[in-house]
Design a protein around this motif. Sequence first.
Motif, mmCIF file in Angstrom:
data_model
loop_
_atom_site.group_PDB
_atom_site.id
_atom_site.type_symbol
_atom_site.label_atom_id
_atom_site.label_comp_id
_atom_site.label_asym_id
_atom_site.label_seq_id
_atom_site.Cartn_x
_atom_site.Cartn_y
_atom_site.Cartn_z
ATOM 1 N N ALA A 22 39.573 -37.680 49.059
ATOM 2 C CA ALA A 22 38.911 -37.755 50.366
ATOM 3 C C ALA A 22 37.620 -36.968 50.408
ATOM 4 C CB ALA A 22 39.862 -37.250 51.454
ATOM 5 N N ARG A 23 37.375 -36.133 49.413
ATOM 6 C CA ARG A 23 36.204 -35.275 49.493
ATOM 7 C C ARG A 23 35.274 -35.463 48.305
ATOM 8 N NH1 ARG A 23 40.027 -30.112 48.323
ATOM 9 N NH2 ARG A 23 40.018 -30.225 46.070
ATOM 10 N N GLU A 24 35.466 -36.552 47.535
ATOM 11 C CA GLU A 24 34.683 -36.725 46.334
ATOM 12 C C GLU A 24 33.181 -36.682 46.614
ATOM 13 O OE1 GLU A 24 36.078 -40.256 44.536
ATOM 14 O OE2 GLU A 24 37.783 -39.285 43.529
ATOM 15 N N GLN A 25 32.774 -37.222 47.756
ATOM 16 C CA GLN A 25 31.353 -37.250 48.063
ATOM 17 C C GLN A 25 30.818 -35.856 48.355
ATOM 18 O OE1 GLN A 25 30.856 -40.080 51.207
ATOM 19 N NE2 GLN A 25 31.161 -41.846 49.859
ATOM 20 N N GLN A 26 31.679 -34.887 48.632
ATOM 21 C CA GLN A 26 31.227 -33.535 48.946
ATOM 22 C C GLN A 26 31.274 -32.620 47.724
ATOM 23 O OE1 GLN A 26 33.390 -32.003 52.315
ATOM 24 N NE2 GLN A 26 33.564 -34.017 53.242
ATOM 25 N N ASP A 27 31.671 -33.147 46.598
ATOM 26 C CA ASP A 27 31.815 -32.323 45.409
ATOM 27 C C ASP A 27 30.468 -31.973 44.802
ATOM 28 O OD1 ASP A 27 34.504 -32.354 45.628
ATOM 29 O OD2 ASP A 27 34.892 -33.706 43.944
ATOM 30 N N LEU A 28 30.429 -30.786 44.206
ATOM 31 C CA LEU A 28 29.311 -30.404 43.359
ATOM 32 C C LEU A 28 29.646 -30.816 41.937
ATOM 33 C CD1 LEU A 28 28.468 -26.766 44.550
ATOM 34 C CD2 LEU A 28 27.085 -28.813 44.905
ATOM 35 N N ASP A 29 28.743 -31.529 41.308
ATOM 36 C CA ASP A 29 28.925 -31.922 39.919
ATOM 37 C C ASP A 29 28.252 -30.863 39.046
ATOM 38 O OD1 ASP A 29 29.079 -33.017 37.423
ATOM 39 O OD2 ASP A 29 28.018 -34.863 37.919
ATOM 40 N N LEU A 30 29.068 -30.090 38.342
ATOM 41 C CA LEU A 30 28.541 -28.993 37.538
ATOM 42 C C LEU A 30 28.311 -29.385 36.085
ATOM 43 C CD1 LEU A 30 29.748 -27.502 40.054
ATOM 44 C CD2 LEU A 30 30.279 -25.608 38.531
ATOM 45 N N ILE A 57 34.792 -23.500 29.817
ATOM 46 C CA ILE A 57 34.492 -24.841 30.338
ATOM 47 C C ILE A 57 34.475 -25.862 29.207
ATOM 48 C CG2 ILE A 57 32.641 -26.252 31.328
ATOM 49 C CD1 ILE A 57 32.023 -23.939 33.215
ATOM 50 N N GLU A 58 33.890 -25.497 28.085
ATOM 51 C CA GLU A 58 33.799 -26.439 26.972
ATOM 52 C C GLU A 58 35.175 -26.800 26.413
ATOM 53 O OE1 GLU A 58 31.158 -27.129 22.916
ATOM 54 O OE2 GLU A 58 31.254 -25.129 23.820
ATOM 55 N N LYS A 59 36.099 -25.831 26.383
ATOM 56 C CA LYS A 59 37.454 -26.114 25.896
ATOM 57 C C LYS A 59 38.122 -27.212 26.706
ATOM 58 C CE LYS A 59 38.397 -21.332 24.507
ATOM 59 N NZ LYS A 59 39.157 -20.105 24.903
ATOM 60 N N ARG A 60 37.815 -27.243 27.983
ATOM 61 C CA ARG A 60 38.530 -28.138 28.899
ATOM 62 C C ARG A 60 37.782 -29.436 29.193
ATOM 63 N NH1 ARG A 60 39.602 -22.972 29.417
ATOM 64 N NH2 ARG A 60 41.707 -22.300 30.034
ATOM 65 N N LYS A 137 37.677 -16.520 39.083
ATOM 66 C CA LYS A 137 38.010 -17.341 40.253
ATOM 67 C C LYS A 137 37.333 -18.700 40.172
ATOM 68 C CE LYS A 137 39.654 -18.343 44.321
ATOM 69 N NZ LYS A 137 41.104 -18.604 44.517
ATOM 70 N N LEU A 138 36.088 -18.710 39.702
ATOM 71 C CA LEU A 138 35.383 -19.984 39.563
ATOM 72 C C LEU A 138 36.111 -20.900 38.594
ATOM 73 C CD1 LEU A 138 32.924 -21.780 40.082
ATOM 74 C CD2 LEU A 138 31.745 -20.547 38.234
ATOM 75 N N LEU A 139 36.526 -20.357 37.451
ATOM 76 C CA LEU A 139 37.217 -21.173 36.446
ATOM 77 C C LEU A 139 38.587 -21.633 36.931
ATOM 78 C CD1 LEU A 139 36.293 -19.134 33.241
ATOM 79 C CD2 LEU A 139 35.532 -21.445 33.807
ATOM 80 N N ARG A 140 39.215 -20.839 37.792
ATOM 81 C CA ARG A 140 40.527 -21.227 38.317
ATOM 82 C C ARG A 140 40.402 -22.227 39.463
ATOM 83 N NH1 ARG A 140 41.117 -15.528 39.051
ATOM 84 N NH2 ARG A 140 41.840 -15.923 41.177
ATOM 85 N N THR A 141 39.192 -22.403 39.979
ATOM 86 C CA THR A 141 38.976 -23.245 41.154
ATOM 87 C C THR A 141 38.363 -24.593 40.804
ATOM 88 O OG1 THR A 141 38.660 -21.249 42.488
ATOM 89 C CG2 THR A 141 37.909 -23.320 43.438
ATOM 90 N N VAL A 142 37.439 -24.612 39.830
ATOM 91 C CA VAL A 142 36.781 -25.881 39.499
ATOM 92 C C VAL A 142 37.792 -26.878 38.948
ATOM 93 C CG1 VAL A 142 34.527 -24.855 39.036
ATOM 94 C CG2 VAL A 142 36.183 -25.049 37.175
ATOM 95 N N ARG A 143 37.488 -28.149 39.141
ATOM 96 C CA ARG A 143 38.321 -29.219 38.601
ATOM 97 C C ARG A 143 37.689 -29.692 37.297
ATOM 98 N NH1 ARG A 143 38.138 -29.625 44.023
ATOM 99 N NH2 ARG A 143 36.250 -30.909 44.022
ATOM 100 N N SER A 150 33.769 -30.317 38.464
ATOM 101 C CA SER A 150 33.390 -30.454 39.870
ATOM 102 C C SER A 150 34.010 -29.348 40.711
ATOM 103 C CB SER A 150 33.807 -31.821 40.420
ATOM 104 O OG SER A 150 35.212 -31.948 40.401
ATOM 105 N N LEU A 151 33.402 -29.159 41.875
ATOM 106 C CA LEU A 151 33.813 -28.081 42.774
ATOM 107 C C LEU A 151 33.467 -28.483 44.197
ATOM 108 C CD1 LEU A 151 34.796 -25.024 42.850
ATOM 109 C CD2 LEU A 151 32.376 -24.426 42.843
ATOM 110 N N ASP A 152 34.242 -27.995 45.154
ATOM 111 C CA ASP A 152 33.931 -28.273 46.559
ATOM 112 C C ASP A 152 32.545 -27.742 46.904
ATOM 113 O OD1 ASP A 152 36.420 -29.306 46.712
ATOM 114 O OD2 ASP A 152 37.262 -27.750 48.007
#
Length: 779
Positions: A22-30, A57-60, A137-143, A150-152
């Motif tokens: 429902a929030r894909e359009q609000q995501d930040l693409d990192l 980030i690269e591992k994932r 916290k950033l790494l635990r929050t980003v998808r 991506s991130l909210d």
Amino acid sequence: MQRFAYTCLFASVIWSLFSCSAREQQDLDLSEAVILISPQMKETVQKTAKKILIEEIEKRTSKSLKTGRDWNSKLTVALTLASADSLYGKTVPIRIGPHAVEQKREGYRIFHEKEGDRNTLWVIGADIRGIYYGIGKLLRTVRMSEGKISLDADIDFSESPQYALRGHQFGYRNTANSWDAWTVEQFDQHFREQVLFGANAFENIPCQKGNSSPHFKVDPQVMEVELSKICEKYGVDYWVWTPAPRDLTEPGAHQEGLETQEAFYARCPRLDAVFVPGGDPGENHPSDLIPYLEDLSKILKEYHPEAGIWVSLQGFNKEKVTYFFDYLDKNSPDWLRGLVYGPSSPPIALERELLPEKYMHRFYPDITHTIRCHYPVENWDQAFALTLGREPCNPQPEMYTRLFQRDSPYTDGFITYSDGTHDDINKVMWSQLGWDPGKAPATIVAEYTRFFFGAEVGEEAARGIFALEENWDGPILENPAIEKTLALWKRLEAANPQLSGNWRWQQLLMRAYYDAYIRDRLAFEKELEAKAYEILGQADSIGADQAMSKALQHLQKADTDPVSQELKEKVLAYAEMLFQSIGAQSSVEKYQASGAERGAVLDFIDYPLNNRWWLEDEFAKIRQFESEAEKLARLDFIRSYESPGEGSFYDNISSADVRHVTSKTNDAIDFLWENNGISRKRLSTQLFQFTPTLEYDELDPESDYLIRVSGFGEALLRANGQRLTPSKYQKGYEEFKEFPLPGELISEGKLKISFDKPDEEHLNWRQQSRVTDVWVIRQ
């Protein structure tokens, strides 16, 4: 009711963390973000921060983010200190005031700033640790998934820790069930991960002998220095646990201890604290221990001027406790930094009350053990205690949240007691609760599974972790969760082959299979025993010897026709994977675990869950009886041991399915450990309490009753408050004390049994009197 509340909370947290459609359009693409790091930070800090963020980030995702020194990117991840005015010419948006937690020690803020088509994701730390915790916290929050980050877009999150000290013990020694097999690189990665979840201290156990473990890949004197370097790299405290020589009154012991410690201090690049336990091990009187600590502090200051000495009062009796606090009151020594509360210390609230304000109070909670420990598993079935033992994979997010909230307020923080990788989730629980004691367990576990297993797997894996804890709640054969938990983890296993090499994944799956195997074995072996007793009931007609032979033949089906071997094979397979991935030592013989209690779950996976070993031994004795009548009488007693007849009652004191026992132990000392766990005693004899209480409301006031007690040593029994006189008083195991119950005490059909505690404080708890079985027998 509490479990229902947790379930509802879990569902709401999972929804907020994982639903994204429902929030894909609000995501930040990192995925194409550029990282800017403040040049005001030390070069080593810049290097470490960049390395953590890019590598994790690269591992994932297989995406390697770039770093820069300008604001030309459409999306910038900016890492800076709150004390900085600007970052590469751009003003840092700093808040001031009481709500600006990024200004508080170790605090941080993560928030999104949008200016036209330019987006900045700020990570602002109060200090260097704040930067690392913000990255965590950033790494635990980003998808994160393959090629995607991506991130909210509306994120604005900030926090600072409530507890100043948040750490874990990682003793590089043989008794750990996995650490001694690790390399420097494995410790570096693991410490990094602990920091990303909020830890700020690590405690080693140095001065180990180089040949003390067959698993050492690095000499322990080299490793203890490398661990110090890793702590310096991540800007966290390096503690050491260093007991004094066992008896400081022995000639030369005091000086020998000082010299050993000085040699370590001299080669250690970073050292922040030295913890000397007063007991466990060590039985020194404070009159001998205090001078040793004072001399130790002088040497410590020479090499590490900012480091401090800490001590615990573990195992101290009242006289020793009084002596210690009298010394503090009279001398107020500056060489002592603080007091450590650990298992067998005085009550935590009392210790805090007696400790002068100038000293810190550190918690040393045991999050690693399940039985015979500080925090035993609540309401654990004996079958698990006999097989999983003291150090299995033990994720218990709900239990440890309750315990943290109960005990930690008396302290300034904690370094947990751990002896391996099996309690990994418990470590994360404590680290995060140290930041916010009100944080929901579901939130913490969801971040754990997201980070270590991936966003697409995280939701169901988080449910699986809570399900594993539910497996341990109450009698196994009355717990439908075990079957459901296995089904959940089987689905996860089949759907996620990419995680097969992940050691955290491996140990959770191994637990799911192990629990289910024990459930199936318990059901099968209880049926075998019940059938054996039916056969013994035919002894009058077929003869005692034939009845025993037929009963034994039936009992031996547990070995000749075992059940659910496919589950056992999965356990064995995952045990091998864990040995290969992290050196987990799940067997003394196969994997060279240091002892049966040290995570050797494979060595007990087929331990009898019925009384067949005891019955084999009893039958051998009975065959030596001279008369058939004696044999039949003893067989009848064995057959009716737990079934005393209509109107009578029997309780196995600490069994999870007792009917009348109202007391619980305050430590996991209700499980008898002998012969390295291979005891042939009756299963009921292996469970006990020192002074149990039992309550009955179904007695017949018109009947006479006899109370029978089995256990060891004394049994000072009271019935409805009145001390009873025994008619039989045997003190050995599987012997009996019998107490006629006066009819006037049960005129209303109610009975409360209690036991006075004998004067046995001079004895080790293993030698103290205990109760194992209680019968109320209608005559």
